[in-house]
Design an enzyme around this catalytic site. Structure first.
Site, PDB file in Angstrom:
ATOM      1  NE  ARG B  24      -2.094 -43.188  55.059  1.00 58.19           N
ATOM      2  CZ  ARG B  24      -1.223 -43.259  54.055  1.00 58.19           C
ATOM      3  NH1 ARG B  24      -0.222 -44.125  54.068  1.00 58.19           N
ATOM      4  NH2 ARG B  24      -1.338 -42.461  53.007  1.00 58.19           N
ATOM      5  CB  CYS B  45       9.657 -37.477  38.572  1.00 53.42           C
ATOM      6  SG  CYS B  45       7.887 -37.745  38.739  1.00 53.42           S
ATOM      7  CB  THR B 275     -15.531 -44.214  35.237  1.00 54.90           C
ATOM      8  OG1 THR B 275     -16.193 -45.371  35.774  1.00 54.90           O
ATOM      9  CG2 THR B 275     -14.053 -44.261  35.620  1.00 54.90           C
ATOM     10  N   PRO B 278     -20.522 -46.367  38.206  1.00 57.84           N
ATOM     11  CG  PRO B 278     -22.602 -46.702  39.187  1.00 57.84           C
ATOM     12  CD  PRO B 278     -21.923 -46.640  37.858  1.00 57.84           C
ATOM     13  CB  ILE B 280     -15.141 -48.214  37.389  1.00 58.10           C
ATOM     14  CG1 ILE B 280     -15.706 -49.643  37.245  1.00 58.10           C
ATOM     15  CG2 ILE B 280     -13.701 -48.143  36.893  1.00 58.10           C
ATOM     16  CD1 ILE B 280     -15.717 -50.169  35.819  1.00 58.10           C
ATOM     17  CE1 TYR B 281     -15.527 -42.980  43.252  1.00 54.58           C
ATOM     18  CE2 TYR B 281     -15.723 -45.373  43.356  1.00 54.58           C
ATOM     19  CZ  TYR B 281     -16.185 -44.116  43.698  1.00 54.58           C
ATOM     20  OH  TYR B 281     -17.295 -43.979  44.493  1.00 54.58           O
ATOM     21  N   GLY B 284      -5.193 -40.093  37.988  1.00 62.49           N
ATOM     22  CA  GLY B 284      -3.853 -39.990  37.410  1.00 62.49           C
ATOM     23  C   GLY B 284      -3.819 -39.554  35.960  1.00 62.49           C
ATOM     24  CG  ASP B 285       0.068 -39.393  34.026  1.00 69.95           C
ATOM     25  OD1 ASP B 285      -0.094 -38.443  34.811  1.00 69.95           O
ATOM     26  OD2 ASP B 285       1.190 -39.803  33.678  1.00 69.95           O
TER      27      ASP B 285
HETATM   28  C1  FAD Z   1      10.486 -39.734  32.604  1.00 68.45           C
HETATM   29  C2  FAD Z   1       9.382 -39.107  33.346  1.00 68.45           C
HETATM   30  C3  FAD Z   1       9.615 -37.971  34.098  1.00 68.45           C
HETATM   31  C4  FAD Z   1       8.570 -37.359  34.787  1.00 68.45           C
HETATM   32  N1  FAD Z   1       8.849 -36.242  35.529  1.00 68.45           N
HETATM   33  C5  FAD Z   1       7.836 -35.648  36.192  1.00 68.45           C
HETATM   34  C6  FAD Z   1       8.089 -34.520  36.999  1.00 68.45           C
HETATM   35  O1  FAD Z   1       9.230 -34.078  37.139  1.00 68.45           O
HETATM   36  N2  FAD Z   1       7.039 -33.936  37.645  1.00 68.45           N
HETATM   37  C7  FAD Z   1       5.772 -34.429  37.522  1.00 68.45           C
HETATM   38  O2  FAD Z   1       4.862 -33.856  38.111  1.00 68.45           O
HETATM   39  N3  FAD Z   1       5.502 -35.508  36.782  1.00 68.45           N
HETATM   40  C8  FAD Z   1       6.504 -36.128  36.112  1.00 68.45           C
HETATM   41  N4  FAD Z   1       6.237 -37.239  35.385  1.00 68.45           N
HETATM   42  C9  FAD Z   1       4.840 -37.699  35.305  1.00 68.45           C
HETATM   43  C10 FAD Z   1       4.447 -38.565  36.478  1.00 68.45           C
HETATM   44  O3  FAD Z   1       5.357 -39.603  36.636  1.00 68.45           O
HETATM   45  C11 FAD Z   1       3.060 -39.098  36.228  1.00 68.45           C
HETATM   46  O4  FAD Z   1       2.179 -38.002  36.163  1.00 68.45           O
HETATM   47  C12 FAD Z   1       2.546 -40.027  37.301  1.00 68.45           C
HETATM   48  O5  FAD Z   1       3.415 -41.096  37.476  1.00 68.45           O
HETATM   49  C13 FAD Z   1       1.151 -40.531  36.909  1.00 68.45           C
HETATM   50  O6  FAD Z   1       0.710 -41.483  37.812  1.00 68.45           O
HETATM   51  P1  FAD Z   1      -0.305 -42.604  37.360  1.00 68.45           P
HETATM   52  O7  FAD Z   1      -0.561 -43.435  38.555  1.00 68.45           O
HETATM   53  O8  FAD Z   1      -1.432 -42.005  36.649  1.00 68.45           O
HETATM   54  O9  FAD Z   1       0.517 -43.427  36.276  1.00 68.45           O
HETATM   55  P2  FAD Z   1       1.878 -44.196  36.376  1.00 68.45           P
HETATM   56  O10 FAD Z   1       2.679 -43.674  37.491  1.00 68.45           O
HETATM   57  O11 FAD Z   1       2.459 -44.199  35.022  1.00 68.45           O
HETATM   58  O12 FAD Z   1       1.431 -45.659  36.756  1.00 68.45           O
HETATM   59  C14 FAD Z   1       0.595 -46.404  35.910  1.00 68.45           C
HETATM   60  C15 FAD Z   1       0.949 -47.864  36.020  1.00 68.45           C
HETATM   61  O13 FAD Z   1      -0.134 -48.617  35.556  1.00 68.45           O
HETATM   62  C16 FAD Z   1       0.351 -49.770  34.927  1.00 68.45           C
HETATM   63  N5  FAD Z   1      -0.668 -50.278  34.025  1.00 68.45           N
HETATM   64  C17 FAD Z   1      -1.197 -49.646  32.941  1.00 68.45           C
HETATM   65  N6  FAD Z   1      -2.119 -50.418  32.374  1.00 68.45           N
HETATM   66  C18 FAD Z   1      -2.191 -51.544  33.097  1.00 68.45           C
HETATM   67  C19 FAD Z   1      -2.948 -52.724  32.980  1.00 68.45           C
HETATM   68  N7  FAD Z   1      -3.839 -52.876  32.006  1.00 68.45           N
HETATM   69  N8  FAD Z   1      -2.754 -53.697  33.894  1.00 68.45           N
HETATM   70  C20 FAD Z   1      -1.868 -53.551  34.900  1.00 68.45           C
HETATM   71  N9  FAD Z   1      -1.128 -52.461  35.034  1.00 68.45           N
HETATM   72  C21 FAD Z   1      -1.282 -51.464  34.141  1.00 68.45           C
HETATM   73  C22 FAD Z   1       1.578 -49.286  34.204  1.00 68.45           C
HETATM   74  O14 FAD Z   1       2.469 -50.342  33.967  1.00 68.45           O
HETATM   75  C23 FAD Z   1       2.134 -48.264  35.166  1.00 68.45           C
HETATM   76  O15 FAD Z   1       3.166 -48.770  35.962  1.00 68.45           O
HETATM   77  C24 FAD Z   1       7.269 -37.882  34.705  1.00 68.45           C
HETATM   78  C25 FAD Z   1       7.027 -39.038  33.958  1.00 68.45           C
HETATM   79  C26 FAD Z   1       8.067 -39.650  33.293  1.00 68.45           C
HETATM   80  C27 FAD Z   1       7.785 -40.870  32.498  1.00 68.45           C
HETATM   81  C1  COA Z   2       5.313 -44.658  48.130  1.00 69.94           C
HETATM   82  C2  COA Z   2       3.840 -44.367  48.096  1.00 69.94           C
HETATM   83  C3  COA Z   2       3.061 -45.624  47.983  1.00 69.94           C
HETATM   84  C4  COA Z   2       3.515 -43.713  49.431  1.00 69.94           C
HETATM   85  O1  COA Z   2       2.181 -43.375  49.563  1.00 69.94           O
HETATM   86  P1  COA Z   2       1.670 -42.691  50.907  1.00 69.94           P
HETATM   87  O2  COA Z   2       1.857 -43.613  52.045  1.00 69.94           O
HETATM   88  O3  COA Z   2       0.318 -42.159  50.663  1.00 69.94           O
HETATM   89  O4  COA Z   2       2.623 -41.433  50.995  1.00 69.94           O
HETATM   90  P2  COA Z   2       3.790 -40.997  51.979  1.00 69.94           P
HETATM   91  O5  COA Z   2       4.765 -42.051  52.260  1.00 69.94           O
HETATM   92  O6  COA Z   2       4.320 -39.750  51.366  1.00 69.94           O
HETATM   93  O7  COA Z   2       3.045 -40.669  53.346  1.00 69.94           O
HETATM   94  C5  COA Z   2       1.987 -39.779  53.369  1.00 69.94           C
HETATM   95  C6  COA Z   2       1.117 -40.094  54.553  1.00 69.94           C
HETATM   96  O8  COA Z   2       1.865 -40.007  55.755  1.00 69.94           O
HETATM   97  C7  COA Z   2       1.352 -39.009  56.607  1.00 69.94           C
HETATM   98  N1  COA Z   2       2.515 -38.353  57.203  1.00 69.94           N
HETATM   99  C8  COA Z   2       3.606 -37.870  56.569  1.00 69.94           C
HETATM  100  N2  COA Z   2       4.480 -37.380  57.460  1.00 69.94           N
HETATM  101  C9  COA Z   2       3.932 -37.564  58.678  1.00 69.94           C
HETATM  102  C10 COA Z   2       4.362 -37.238  59.994  1.00 69.94           C
HETATM  103  N3  COA Z   2       5.529 -36.663  60.228  1.00 69.94           N
HETATM  104  N4  COA Z   2       3.527 -37.552  61.012  1.00 69.94           N
HETATM  105  C11 COA Z   2       2.351 -38.144  60.786  1.00 69.94           C
HETATM  106  N5  COA Z   2       1.916 -38.468  59.550  1.00 69.94           N
HETATM  107  C12 COA Z   2       2.703 -38.185  58.524  1.00 69.94           C
HETATM  108  C13 COA Z   2       0.503 -38.148  55.740  1.00 69.94           C
HETATM  109  O9  COA Z   2      -0.537 -37.555  56.446  1.00 69.94           O
HETATM  110  C14 COA Z   2       0.003 -39.121  54.717  1.00 69.94           C
HETATM  111  O10 COA Z   2      -1.044 -39.890  55.250  1.00 69.94           O
HETATM  112  P3  COA Z   2      -2.586 -39.723  54.789  1.00 69.94           P
HETATM  113  O11 COA Z   2      -2.586 -39.795  53.284  1.00 69.94           O
HETATM  114  O12 COA Z   2      -3.275 -40.841  55.441  1.00 69.94           O
HETATM  115  O13 COA Z   2      -2.966 -38.389  55.298  1.00 69.94           O
HETATM  116  C15 COA Z   2       3.442 -43.468  46.909  1.00 69.94           C
HETATM  117  O14 COA Z   2       3.734 -42.131  47.204  1.00 69.94           O
HETATM  118  C16 COA Z   2       4.215 -43.829  45.667  1.00 69.94           C
HETATM  119  O15 COA Z   2       4.014 -44.864  45.072  1.00 69.94           O
HETATM  120  N6  COA Z   2       5.182 -42.973  45.247  1.00 69.94           N
HETATM  121  C17 COA Z   2       6.064 -43.263  44.139  1.00 69.94           C
HETATM  122  C18 COA Z   2       5.425 -43.069  42.771  1.00 69.94           C
HETATM  123  C19 COA Z   2       5.217 -41.647  42.399  1.00 69.94           C
HETATM  124  O16 COA Z   2       4.586 -40.879  43.121  1.00 69.94           O
HETATM  125  N7  COA Z   2       5.723 -41.273  41.228  1.00 69.94           N
HETATM  126  C20 COA Z   2       5.564 -39.942  40.728  1.00 69.94           C
HETATM  127  C21 COA Z   2       6.510 -39.033  41.386  1.00 69.94           C
HETATM  128  S1  COA Z   2       8.174 -39.540  41.041  1.00 69.94           S
END
Ligand code: FAD
Ligand code: COA
Ligand code: FAD
Ligand code: COA
Lengths: 549, 549
Positions: B24, B45, B275, B278, B280-281, B284-285
């Site tokens: 974006r 989740c 990290t 400079p 590399i960022y 997440g988890d």
């Molecule tokens: C069963 C379950 C339930 C959850 N429920 C909740 C909830 O209710 N509320 C909540 O806040 N959080 C919940 N979480 C936690 C939440 O999903 C994580 O905090 C979040 O997804 C973290 O995002 P992330 O991008 O750090 O990692 P992830 O979403 O895990 O994504 C990391 C990805 O990196 C990939 N990867 C890793 N190493 C490499 C590599 N070397 N090369 C290429 N790819 C790689 C992995 O395959 C993975 O797909 C839950 C997690 C699980 C597993």
């Molecule tokens: C699907 C995914 C790629 C979407 O990322 P994203 O585009 O940043 O997120 P959204 O679809 O929620 O949209 C948010 C954006 O839309 C904008 N937006 C939302 N509603 C809007 C509206 N009504 N009008 C204008 N803009 C709007 C927000 O400002 C935001 O944009 P910005 O970050 O540029 O400010 C990402 O959320 C994802 O991978 N989710 C699944 C994995 C995950 O989160 N797992 C853990 C929880 S289960």
């Protein structure tokens, strides 16, 4: 302090709360609670639901009884006791015992007024003589409606006034199988919200079978109440009429005692809730308060302020001076299956104040869309174009509206801005929210506006622009057009946009829209990066279509 | 910037969010998203709820597909592509195509790591060989469990680990008609909460038929998984075993590349999520974050932080430097009919930190008691005895826990104190709250403690005091004693207290309790005003009895 005598006028929200807190801080004080009615401490807010039957037992409305409260808080409670007069120079009140008719004086060291507000009954021809007209403030009013419904089995009710109480009455009468017509002078129900948010409620009310007469008022009541004539000339047959056109402060006592009055004749108080007489305090629906956002004087007859003021006035009187910092006007109502909630200033108010503002509308799910039961939630945020400070917010939806408004009310009182909203770390698991909560999303959307990532237009602007020949771009999927579109818009689905840039005008502003605003934003970003001048329709077709109904 | 190449490792919460936001802000950048698994952007989740059947369709878990996301955000997405190595000096990563086995290098200008965290599998004898052992992180894991349940029709499942995922799995397996035993090494489930709050969950889990083995761990897996031996010697027969004892950062890539690591081997970053290299960022988890309340380093694997960090790292890289201000640890889980939610520091953490704190427990209704459907809500607040600043809060109840924790999380991030909580003007109508919302009530209770209106003791103190012969006073109604009482307590109902002062000791501290704390507080006020030394049991018999089970 302990030997001081405190007299309180009004024994419900503000008065009873003040009495309870005063006792907790002053075991030895003489506390007299004077109430004109038969009941103290009742649940005003529950009355409509007792009428509709959701609250089954009448005694549930009595949060405290005279006996229970007297015993627990060692209070001198006198019901059916109307204060007729405040004798400021003597520091007494004249009280009439409504059973015996006897009038006597009672002295006070400190007097607290919490007389509330009463339903406004406008001087409409025929209204005073009608036998089937009701207002709703207290338990006797409720009993009357309940008894009439049980005996006369009305089939058609007309509710005049589309505010909180009017809407609650419409729902609860409908619940009883009565056909309800709602008459409202303004162009919208729920004046406390802006028109496009209220439009969602109106759509829902109509879908439920409530007949809405907006921009129309009651002109005359004929045939003893069975025929109602509206200002438009429309005639409605009615078996009962509920007048819910608002309330006015019960300030006659204060006025006659020469206390200063404020807006709408409410009792004027300083920040310590002290009237113009230092021995007399006033709280609740009867007083003038400062709007928390604007600082302007206003009148907000709601239970939270009454309870809060009741408590802090007790603190102040007990030697812990506590200022009342103003009222935000956070309010909520159940409207059939929807919840409507608001906090802070509306767009209408900001316009009236002449304050520059921006608005953001979004339509997220109440919780993660992939978990069952998620419902759409319409949210509106009003904020400062200068520094992103929050002015107000509104929410309408089946689920989660209360939570988001409470978070936003907390944010406003905490002095947070739109960037802070994005920072709020709210509780997420799929049954409750999304990983970016709707409140975070409001923050993101607003922040993008302030940082120049997107420029928006509002629902009331785009139709005129389209009509005037502006370039309007619909980026939805083809099948979404079946549900309606803006006349004259060019259609290019978002995912084809990068390949079809050549179809767009380089020299004029492109007005983009999608379903809810998100895809329009994505399209805006793409086009803006490619050098086009673009504006996105805030809230998308969803806000537009309901508002333009 | 526009020509820069940004490579992202991990295509789910943090990674996909960063990619979307980067696009974006930078239409022209080359953005490569590398994901080891088959899916990107899936709903981690939601996995437990798909297993349990609440989420019916598998495709609902796929928030975005590779195709959809590539098209919309013009991304170079490569799934089944594992990053094997970061070659910092060359600024490349070595990638293995998991389908073809081919390994190749890809250069980056900026690298973002969002590799997440993986389930911990402790080296327990027999575990590695068992065929009926499952962990849950991604869709393949989910498919495996789903398929096993469908084919083998297990009757008895053992879940090891009573944290969020363990509890969600316990519920969802139970939902399928499987008998669940939950084994937890610590003395409580839900380590993220304090023991007396977790006790409410434990009571509920047992009532639902989950067999709890607390303070016990898995020692050995025998007979290929069908017999489990616990540390206590208890043996459990099991048709399936779910290991949910926590997760650890996927930091091996970072470690091998020589990047600095922090607590629990998480990737160390500065406030811009950079990290020690400079270019590399990391988000997440996998990263170390600062605890918002204490400022201490910690590891909080949750979706809100991952999404937030994904977005702001994109901003920083795009020339809008945005710091990450720390993690509050707001978290929530549905536990059968209850919701458990928490924000900020727990009492355990405060103790470990050696920070002076006070706690308040209350048991209000989720909304006005006179409106149907109100449910009890247990709330706990932790705050500073010095200035009333908020450290953390916990909520357990059937309804409204999410709302109150979100308000409190907002209050904490807004820097509010207990007096401010009393000032929060929250939305009230009977279906939603009370005129004094539970959060206001927490403010009042805490404020009374700080202002010396009441002195409290905690549930874990009163039994010992009673046993040691202290004067314990039960102010409940007689019939309430049938549900249990504290041995040795003297019983005087609150409403008789003023008449029976002579029965109380003048020279020793009186420890008062009632059902939930409110009447004990009223009694405390009366006695304190009469000159007695008193302390009230915080949270009353309700907190005490569940905690002492
Ligand atoms: C069963 C379950 C339930 C959850 N429920 C909740 C909830 O209710 N509320 C909540 O806040 N959080 C919940 N979480 C936690 C939440 O999903 C994580 O905090 C979040 O997804 C973290 O995002 P992330 O991008 O750090 O990692 P992830 O979403 O895990 O994504 C990391 C990805 O990196 C990939 N990867 C890793 N190493 C490499 C590599 N070397 N090369 C290429 N790819 C790689 C992995 O395959 C993975 O797909 C839950 C997690 C699980 C597993
Ligand atoms: C699907 C995914 C790629 C979407 O990322 P994203 O585009 O940043 O997120 P959204 O679809 O929620 O949209 C948010 C954006 O839309 C904008 N937006 C939302 N509603 C809007 C509206 N009504 N009008 C204008 N803009 C709007 C927000 O400002 C935001 O944009 P910005 O970050 O540029 O400010 C990402 O959320 C994802 O991978 N989710 C699944 C994995 C995950 O989160 N797992 C853990 C929880 S289960
Ligand atoms: C039907 C209905 C529904 C409502 N729903 C909501 C809601 O959902 N949410 C919300 O926030 N608010 C709601 N309210 C408003 C809320 O009840 C009031 O804001 C609150 O009760 C105001 O408290 P008060 O003490 O100022 O006045 P009241 O509670 O009205 O008490 C004033 C009392 O003073 C007595 N009195 C007046 N004059 C005298 C006198 N001279 N001598 C002796 N006694 C006197 C009156 O008889 C009255 O009982 C509702 C009100 C009504 C009527
Ligand atoms: C019934 C009524 C008199 C009660 O007043 P109250 O005693 O101030 O209010 P509550 O019963 O809610 O109790 C609140 C007090 O208990 C304390 N408290 C609540 N839970 C507690 C707990 N678990 N432990 C210790 N103290 C507790 C609070 O701190 C507060 O005391 P404080 O004001 O001294 O700080 C008053 O609320 C009333 O009249 N209500 C009905 C009318 C009304 O409000 N109508 C409009 C809405 S329908």
């Amino acid at each position: 302090m302990k030997s001081r005598k405190i007299v309180i006028v009004g024994g419900v929200a503000g008065g009873a709360t003040a009495a309870a807190r005063l006792r907790r801080l002053n075991e030895g004080a003489h506390i007299v609670l004077l109430e004109r009615g038969e009941h103290i401490s009742f649940a005003n807010c529950g009355l409509p639901y007792y009428i509709g039957g959701a609250i089954e037992k009448r005694e549930k409305l009595l949060v405290q009884t005279v006996e229970g409260m007297s015993r627990r808080f060692h209070l001198d409670i006198r019901t059916l006791s109307e204060v007729l007069r405040i004798n400021r120079s003597e520091k007494t009140v004249s009280i009439q015992n409504l059973l015996s008719g006897e009038v006597y004086d009672e002295s006070y060291d400190t007097l607290i007024l919490s007389p509330g507000a009463k339903p406004i009954v406008p001087p409409i021809p025929g209204l005073a003589d009608a036998r089937t007209v009701f207002t709703l403030r207290n338990i006797p009013d409720t009993d009357k409606i309940k008894a009439y419904v049980a005996e006369a089995k009305p089939k058609r009710a007309v509710v005049v006034g589309g505010g909180f109480i009017g809407l609650e009455m419409a729902e609860n009468l409908h619940q009883l199988g009565i056909h309800v017509s709602l008459v409202e002078l303004s162009a919208q129900v729920m004046e406390a919200m802006d028109v496009e948010m209220a439009a969602i409620l109106q759509q829902h009310l109509r879908a439920k079978g409530v007949a809405l007469y907006l921009s129309d008022g009651l002109k005359a009541v004929e045939e003893g109440g069975s025929r109602l004539v509206l200002q438009s000339g429309t005639e409605l047959a009615a078996d009962m009429l509920v007048m819910a056109v608002g309330v006015q402060p019960e300030s006659s006592l204060a006025k006659e005692a020469g206390l200063a009055l404020g807006s709408r004749n409410s009792i004027r108080v300083n920040e310590y809730l002290q009237t113009s007489d230092p021995h007399i305090y006033a709280v609740g629906d009867a007083i003038e308060v400062q709007d928390w956002v604007s600082g302007q004087a206003c009148f907000v007859p709601l239970a939270w302020p009454a309870n809060r003021q009741g408590r802090i006035v007790a603190d102040t009187i007990s030697g812990k001076p506590t200022p009342y910092k103003g009222t935000l006007g956070t309010a909520i109502a159940k409207v059939f299956d929807l919840t409507a909630a608001v906090t802070g200033n509306t767009e209408k108010v900001l316009q009236k104040r002449g304050v520059p503002y921006l608005t953001a509308h979004i339509h997220p799910n109440s919780h993660a869309g992939y978990y069952p039961g998620a419902k759409p939630l319409a949210l509106k945020l009003l904020f400062s174009p200068e520094d992103g400070m929050l002015f107000g917010a509104q929410a309408v939806g089946e689920k989660g509206a209360d939570k988001r408004i409470d978070v936003l009310a907390t944010a406003i009182k905490g002095g947070l801005n739109v960037w802070d909203l994005a920072e709020l770390e709210l509780a997420y698991a799929p049954p409750f929210s999304s990983a970016k909560d709707p409140v975070n999303m409001l923050g993101y959307v607003a922040q993008n506006m302030l940082e120049g990532e997107v420029d928006t237009i509002q629902w009331h602007q785009i139709r005129d622009l389209a009509a005037a020949g502006a370039f309007v771009l619909d980026v939805r999927e083809k099948k979404e057009l079946e549900g309606g579109f803006i006349e004259g818009a060019v259609h290019i689905p978002l995912d084809q946009l990068r390949d079809r840039l050549a179809e767009l005008p380089a020299a004029e502003t492109i007005y983009i829209y999608c379903h809810a605003g998100l895809r329009g934003y994505l399209a805006s970003r793409i086009l803006q990066e490619w050098g086009f001048a673009v504006k996105n329709l805030d809230g998308g077709y969803k806000t537009y279509s309901v508002a333009c109904q």
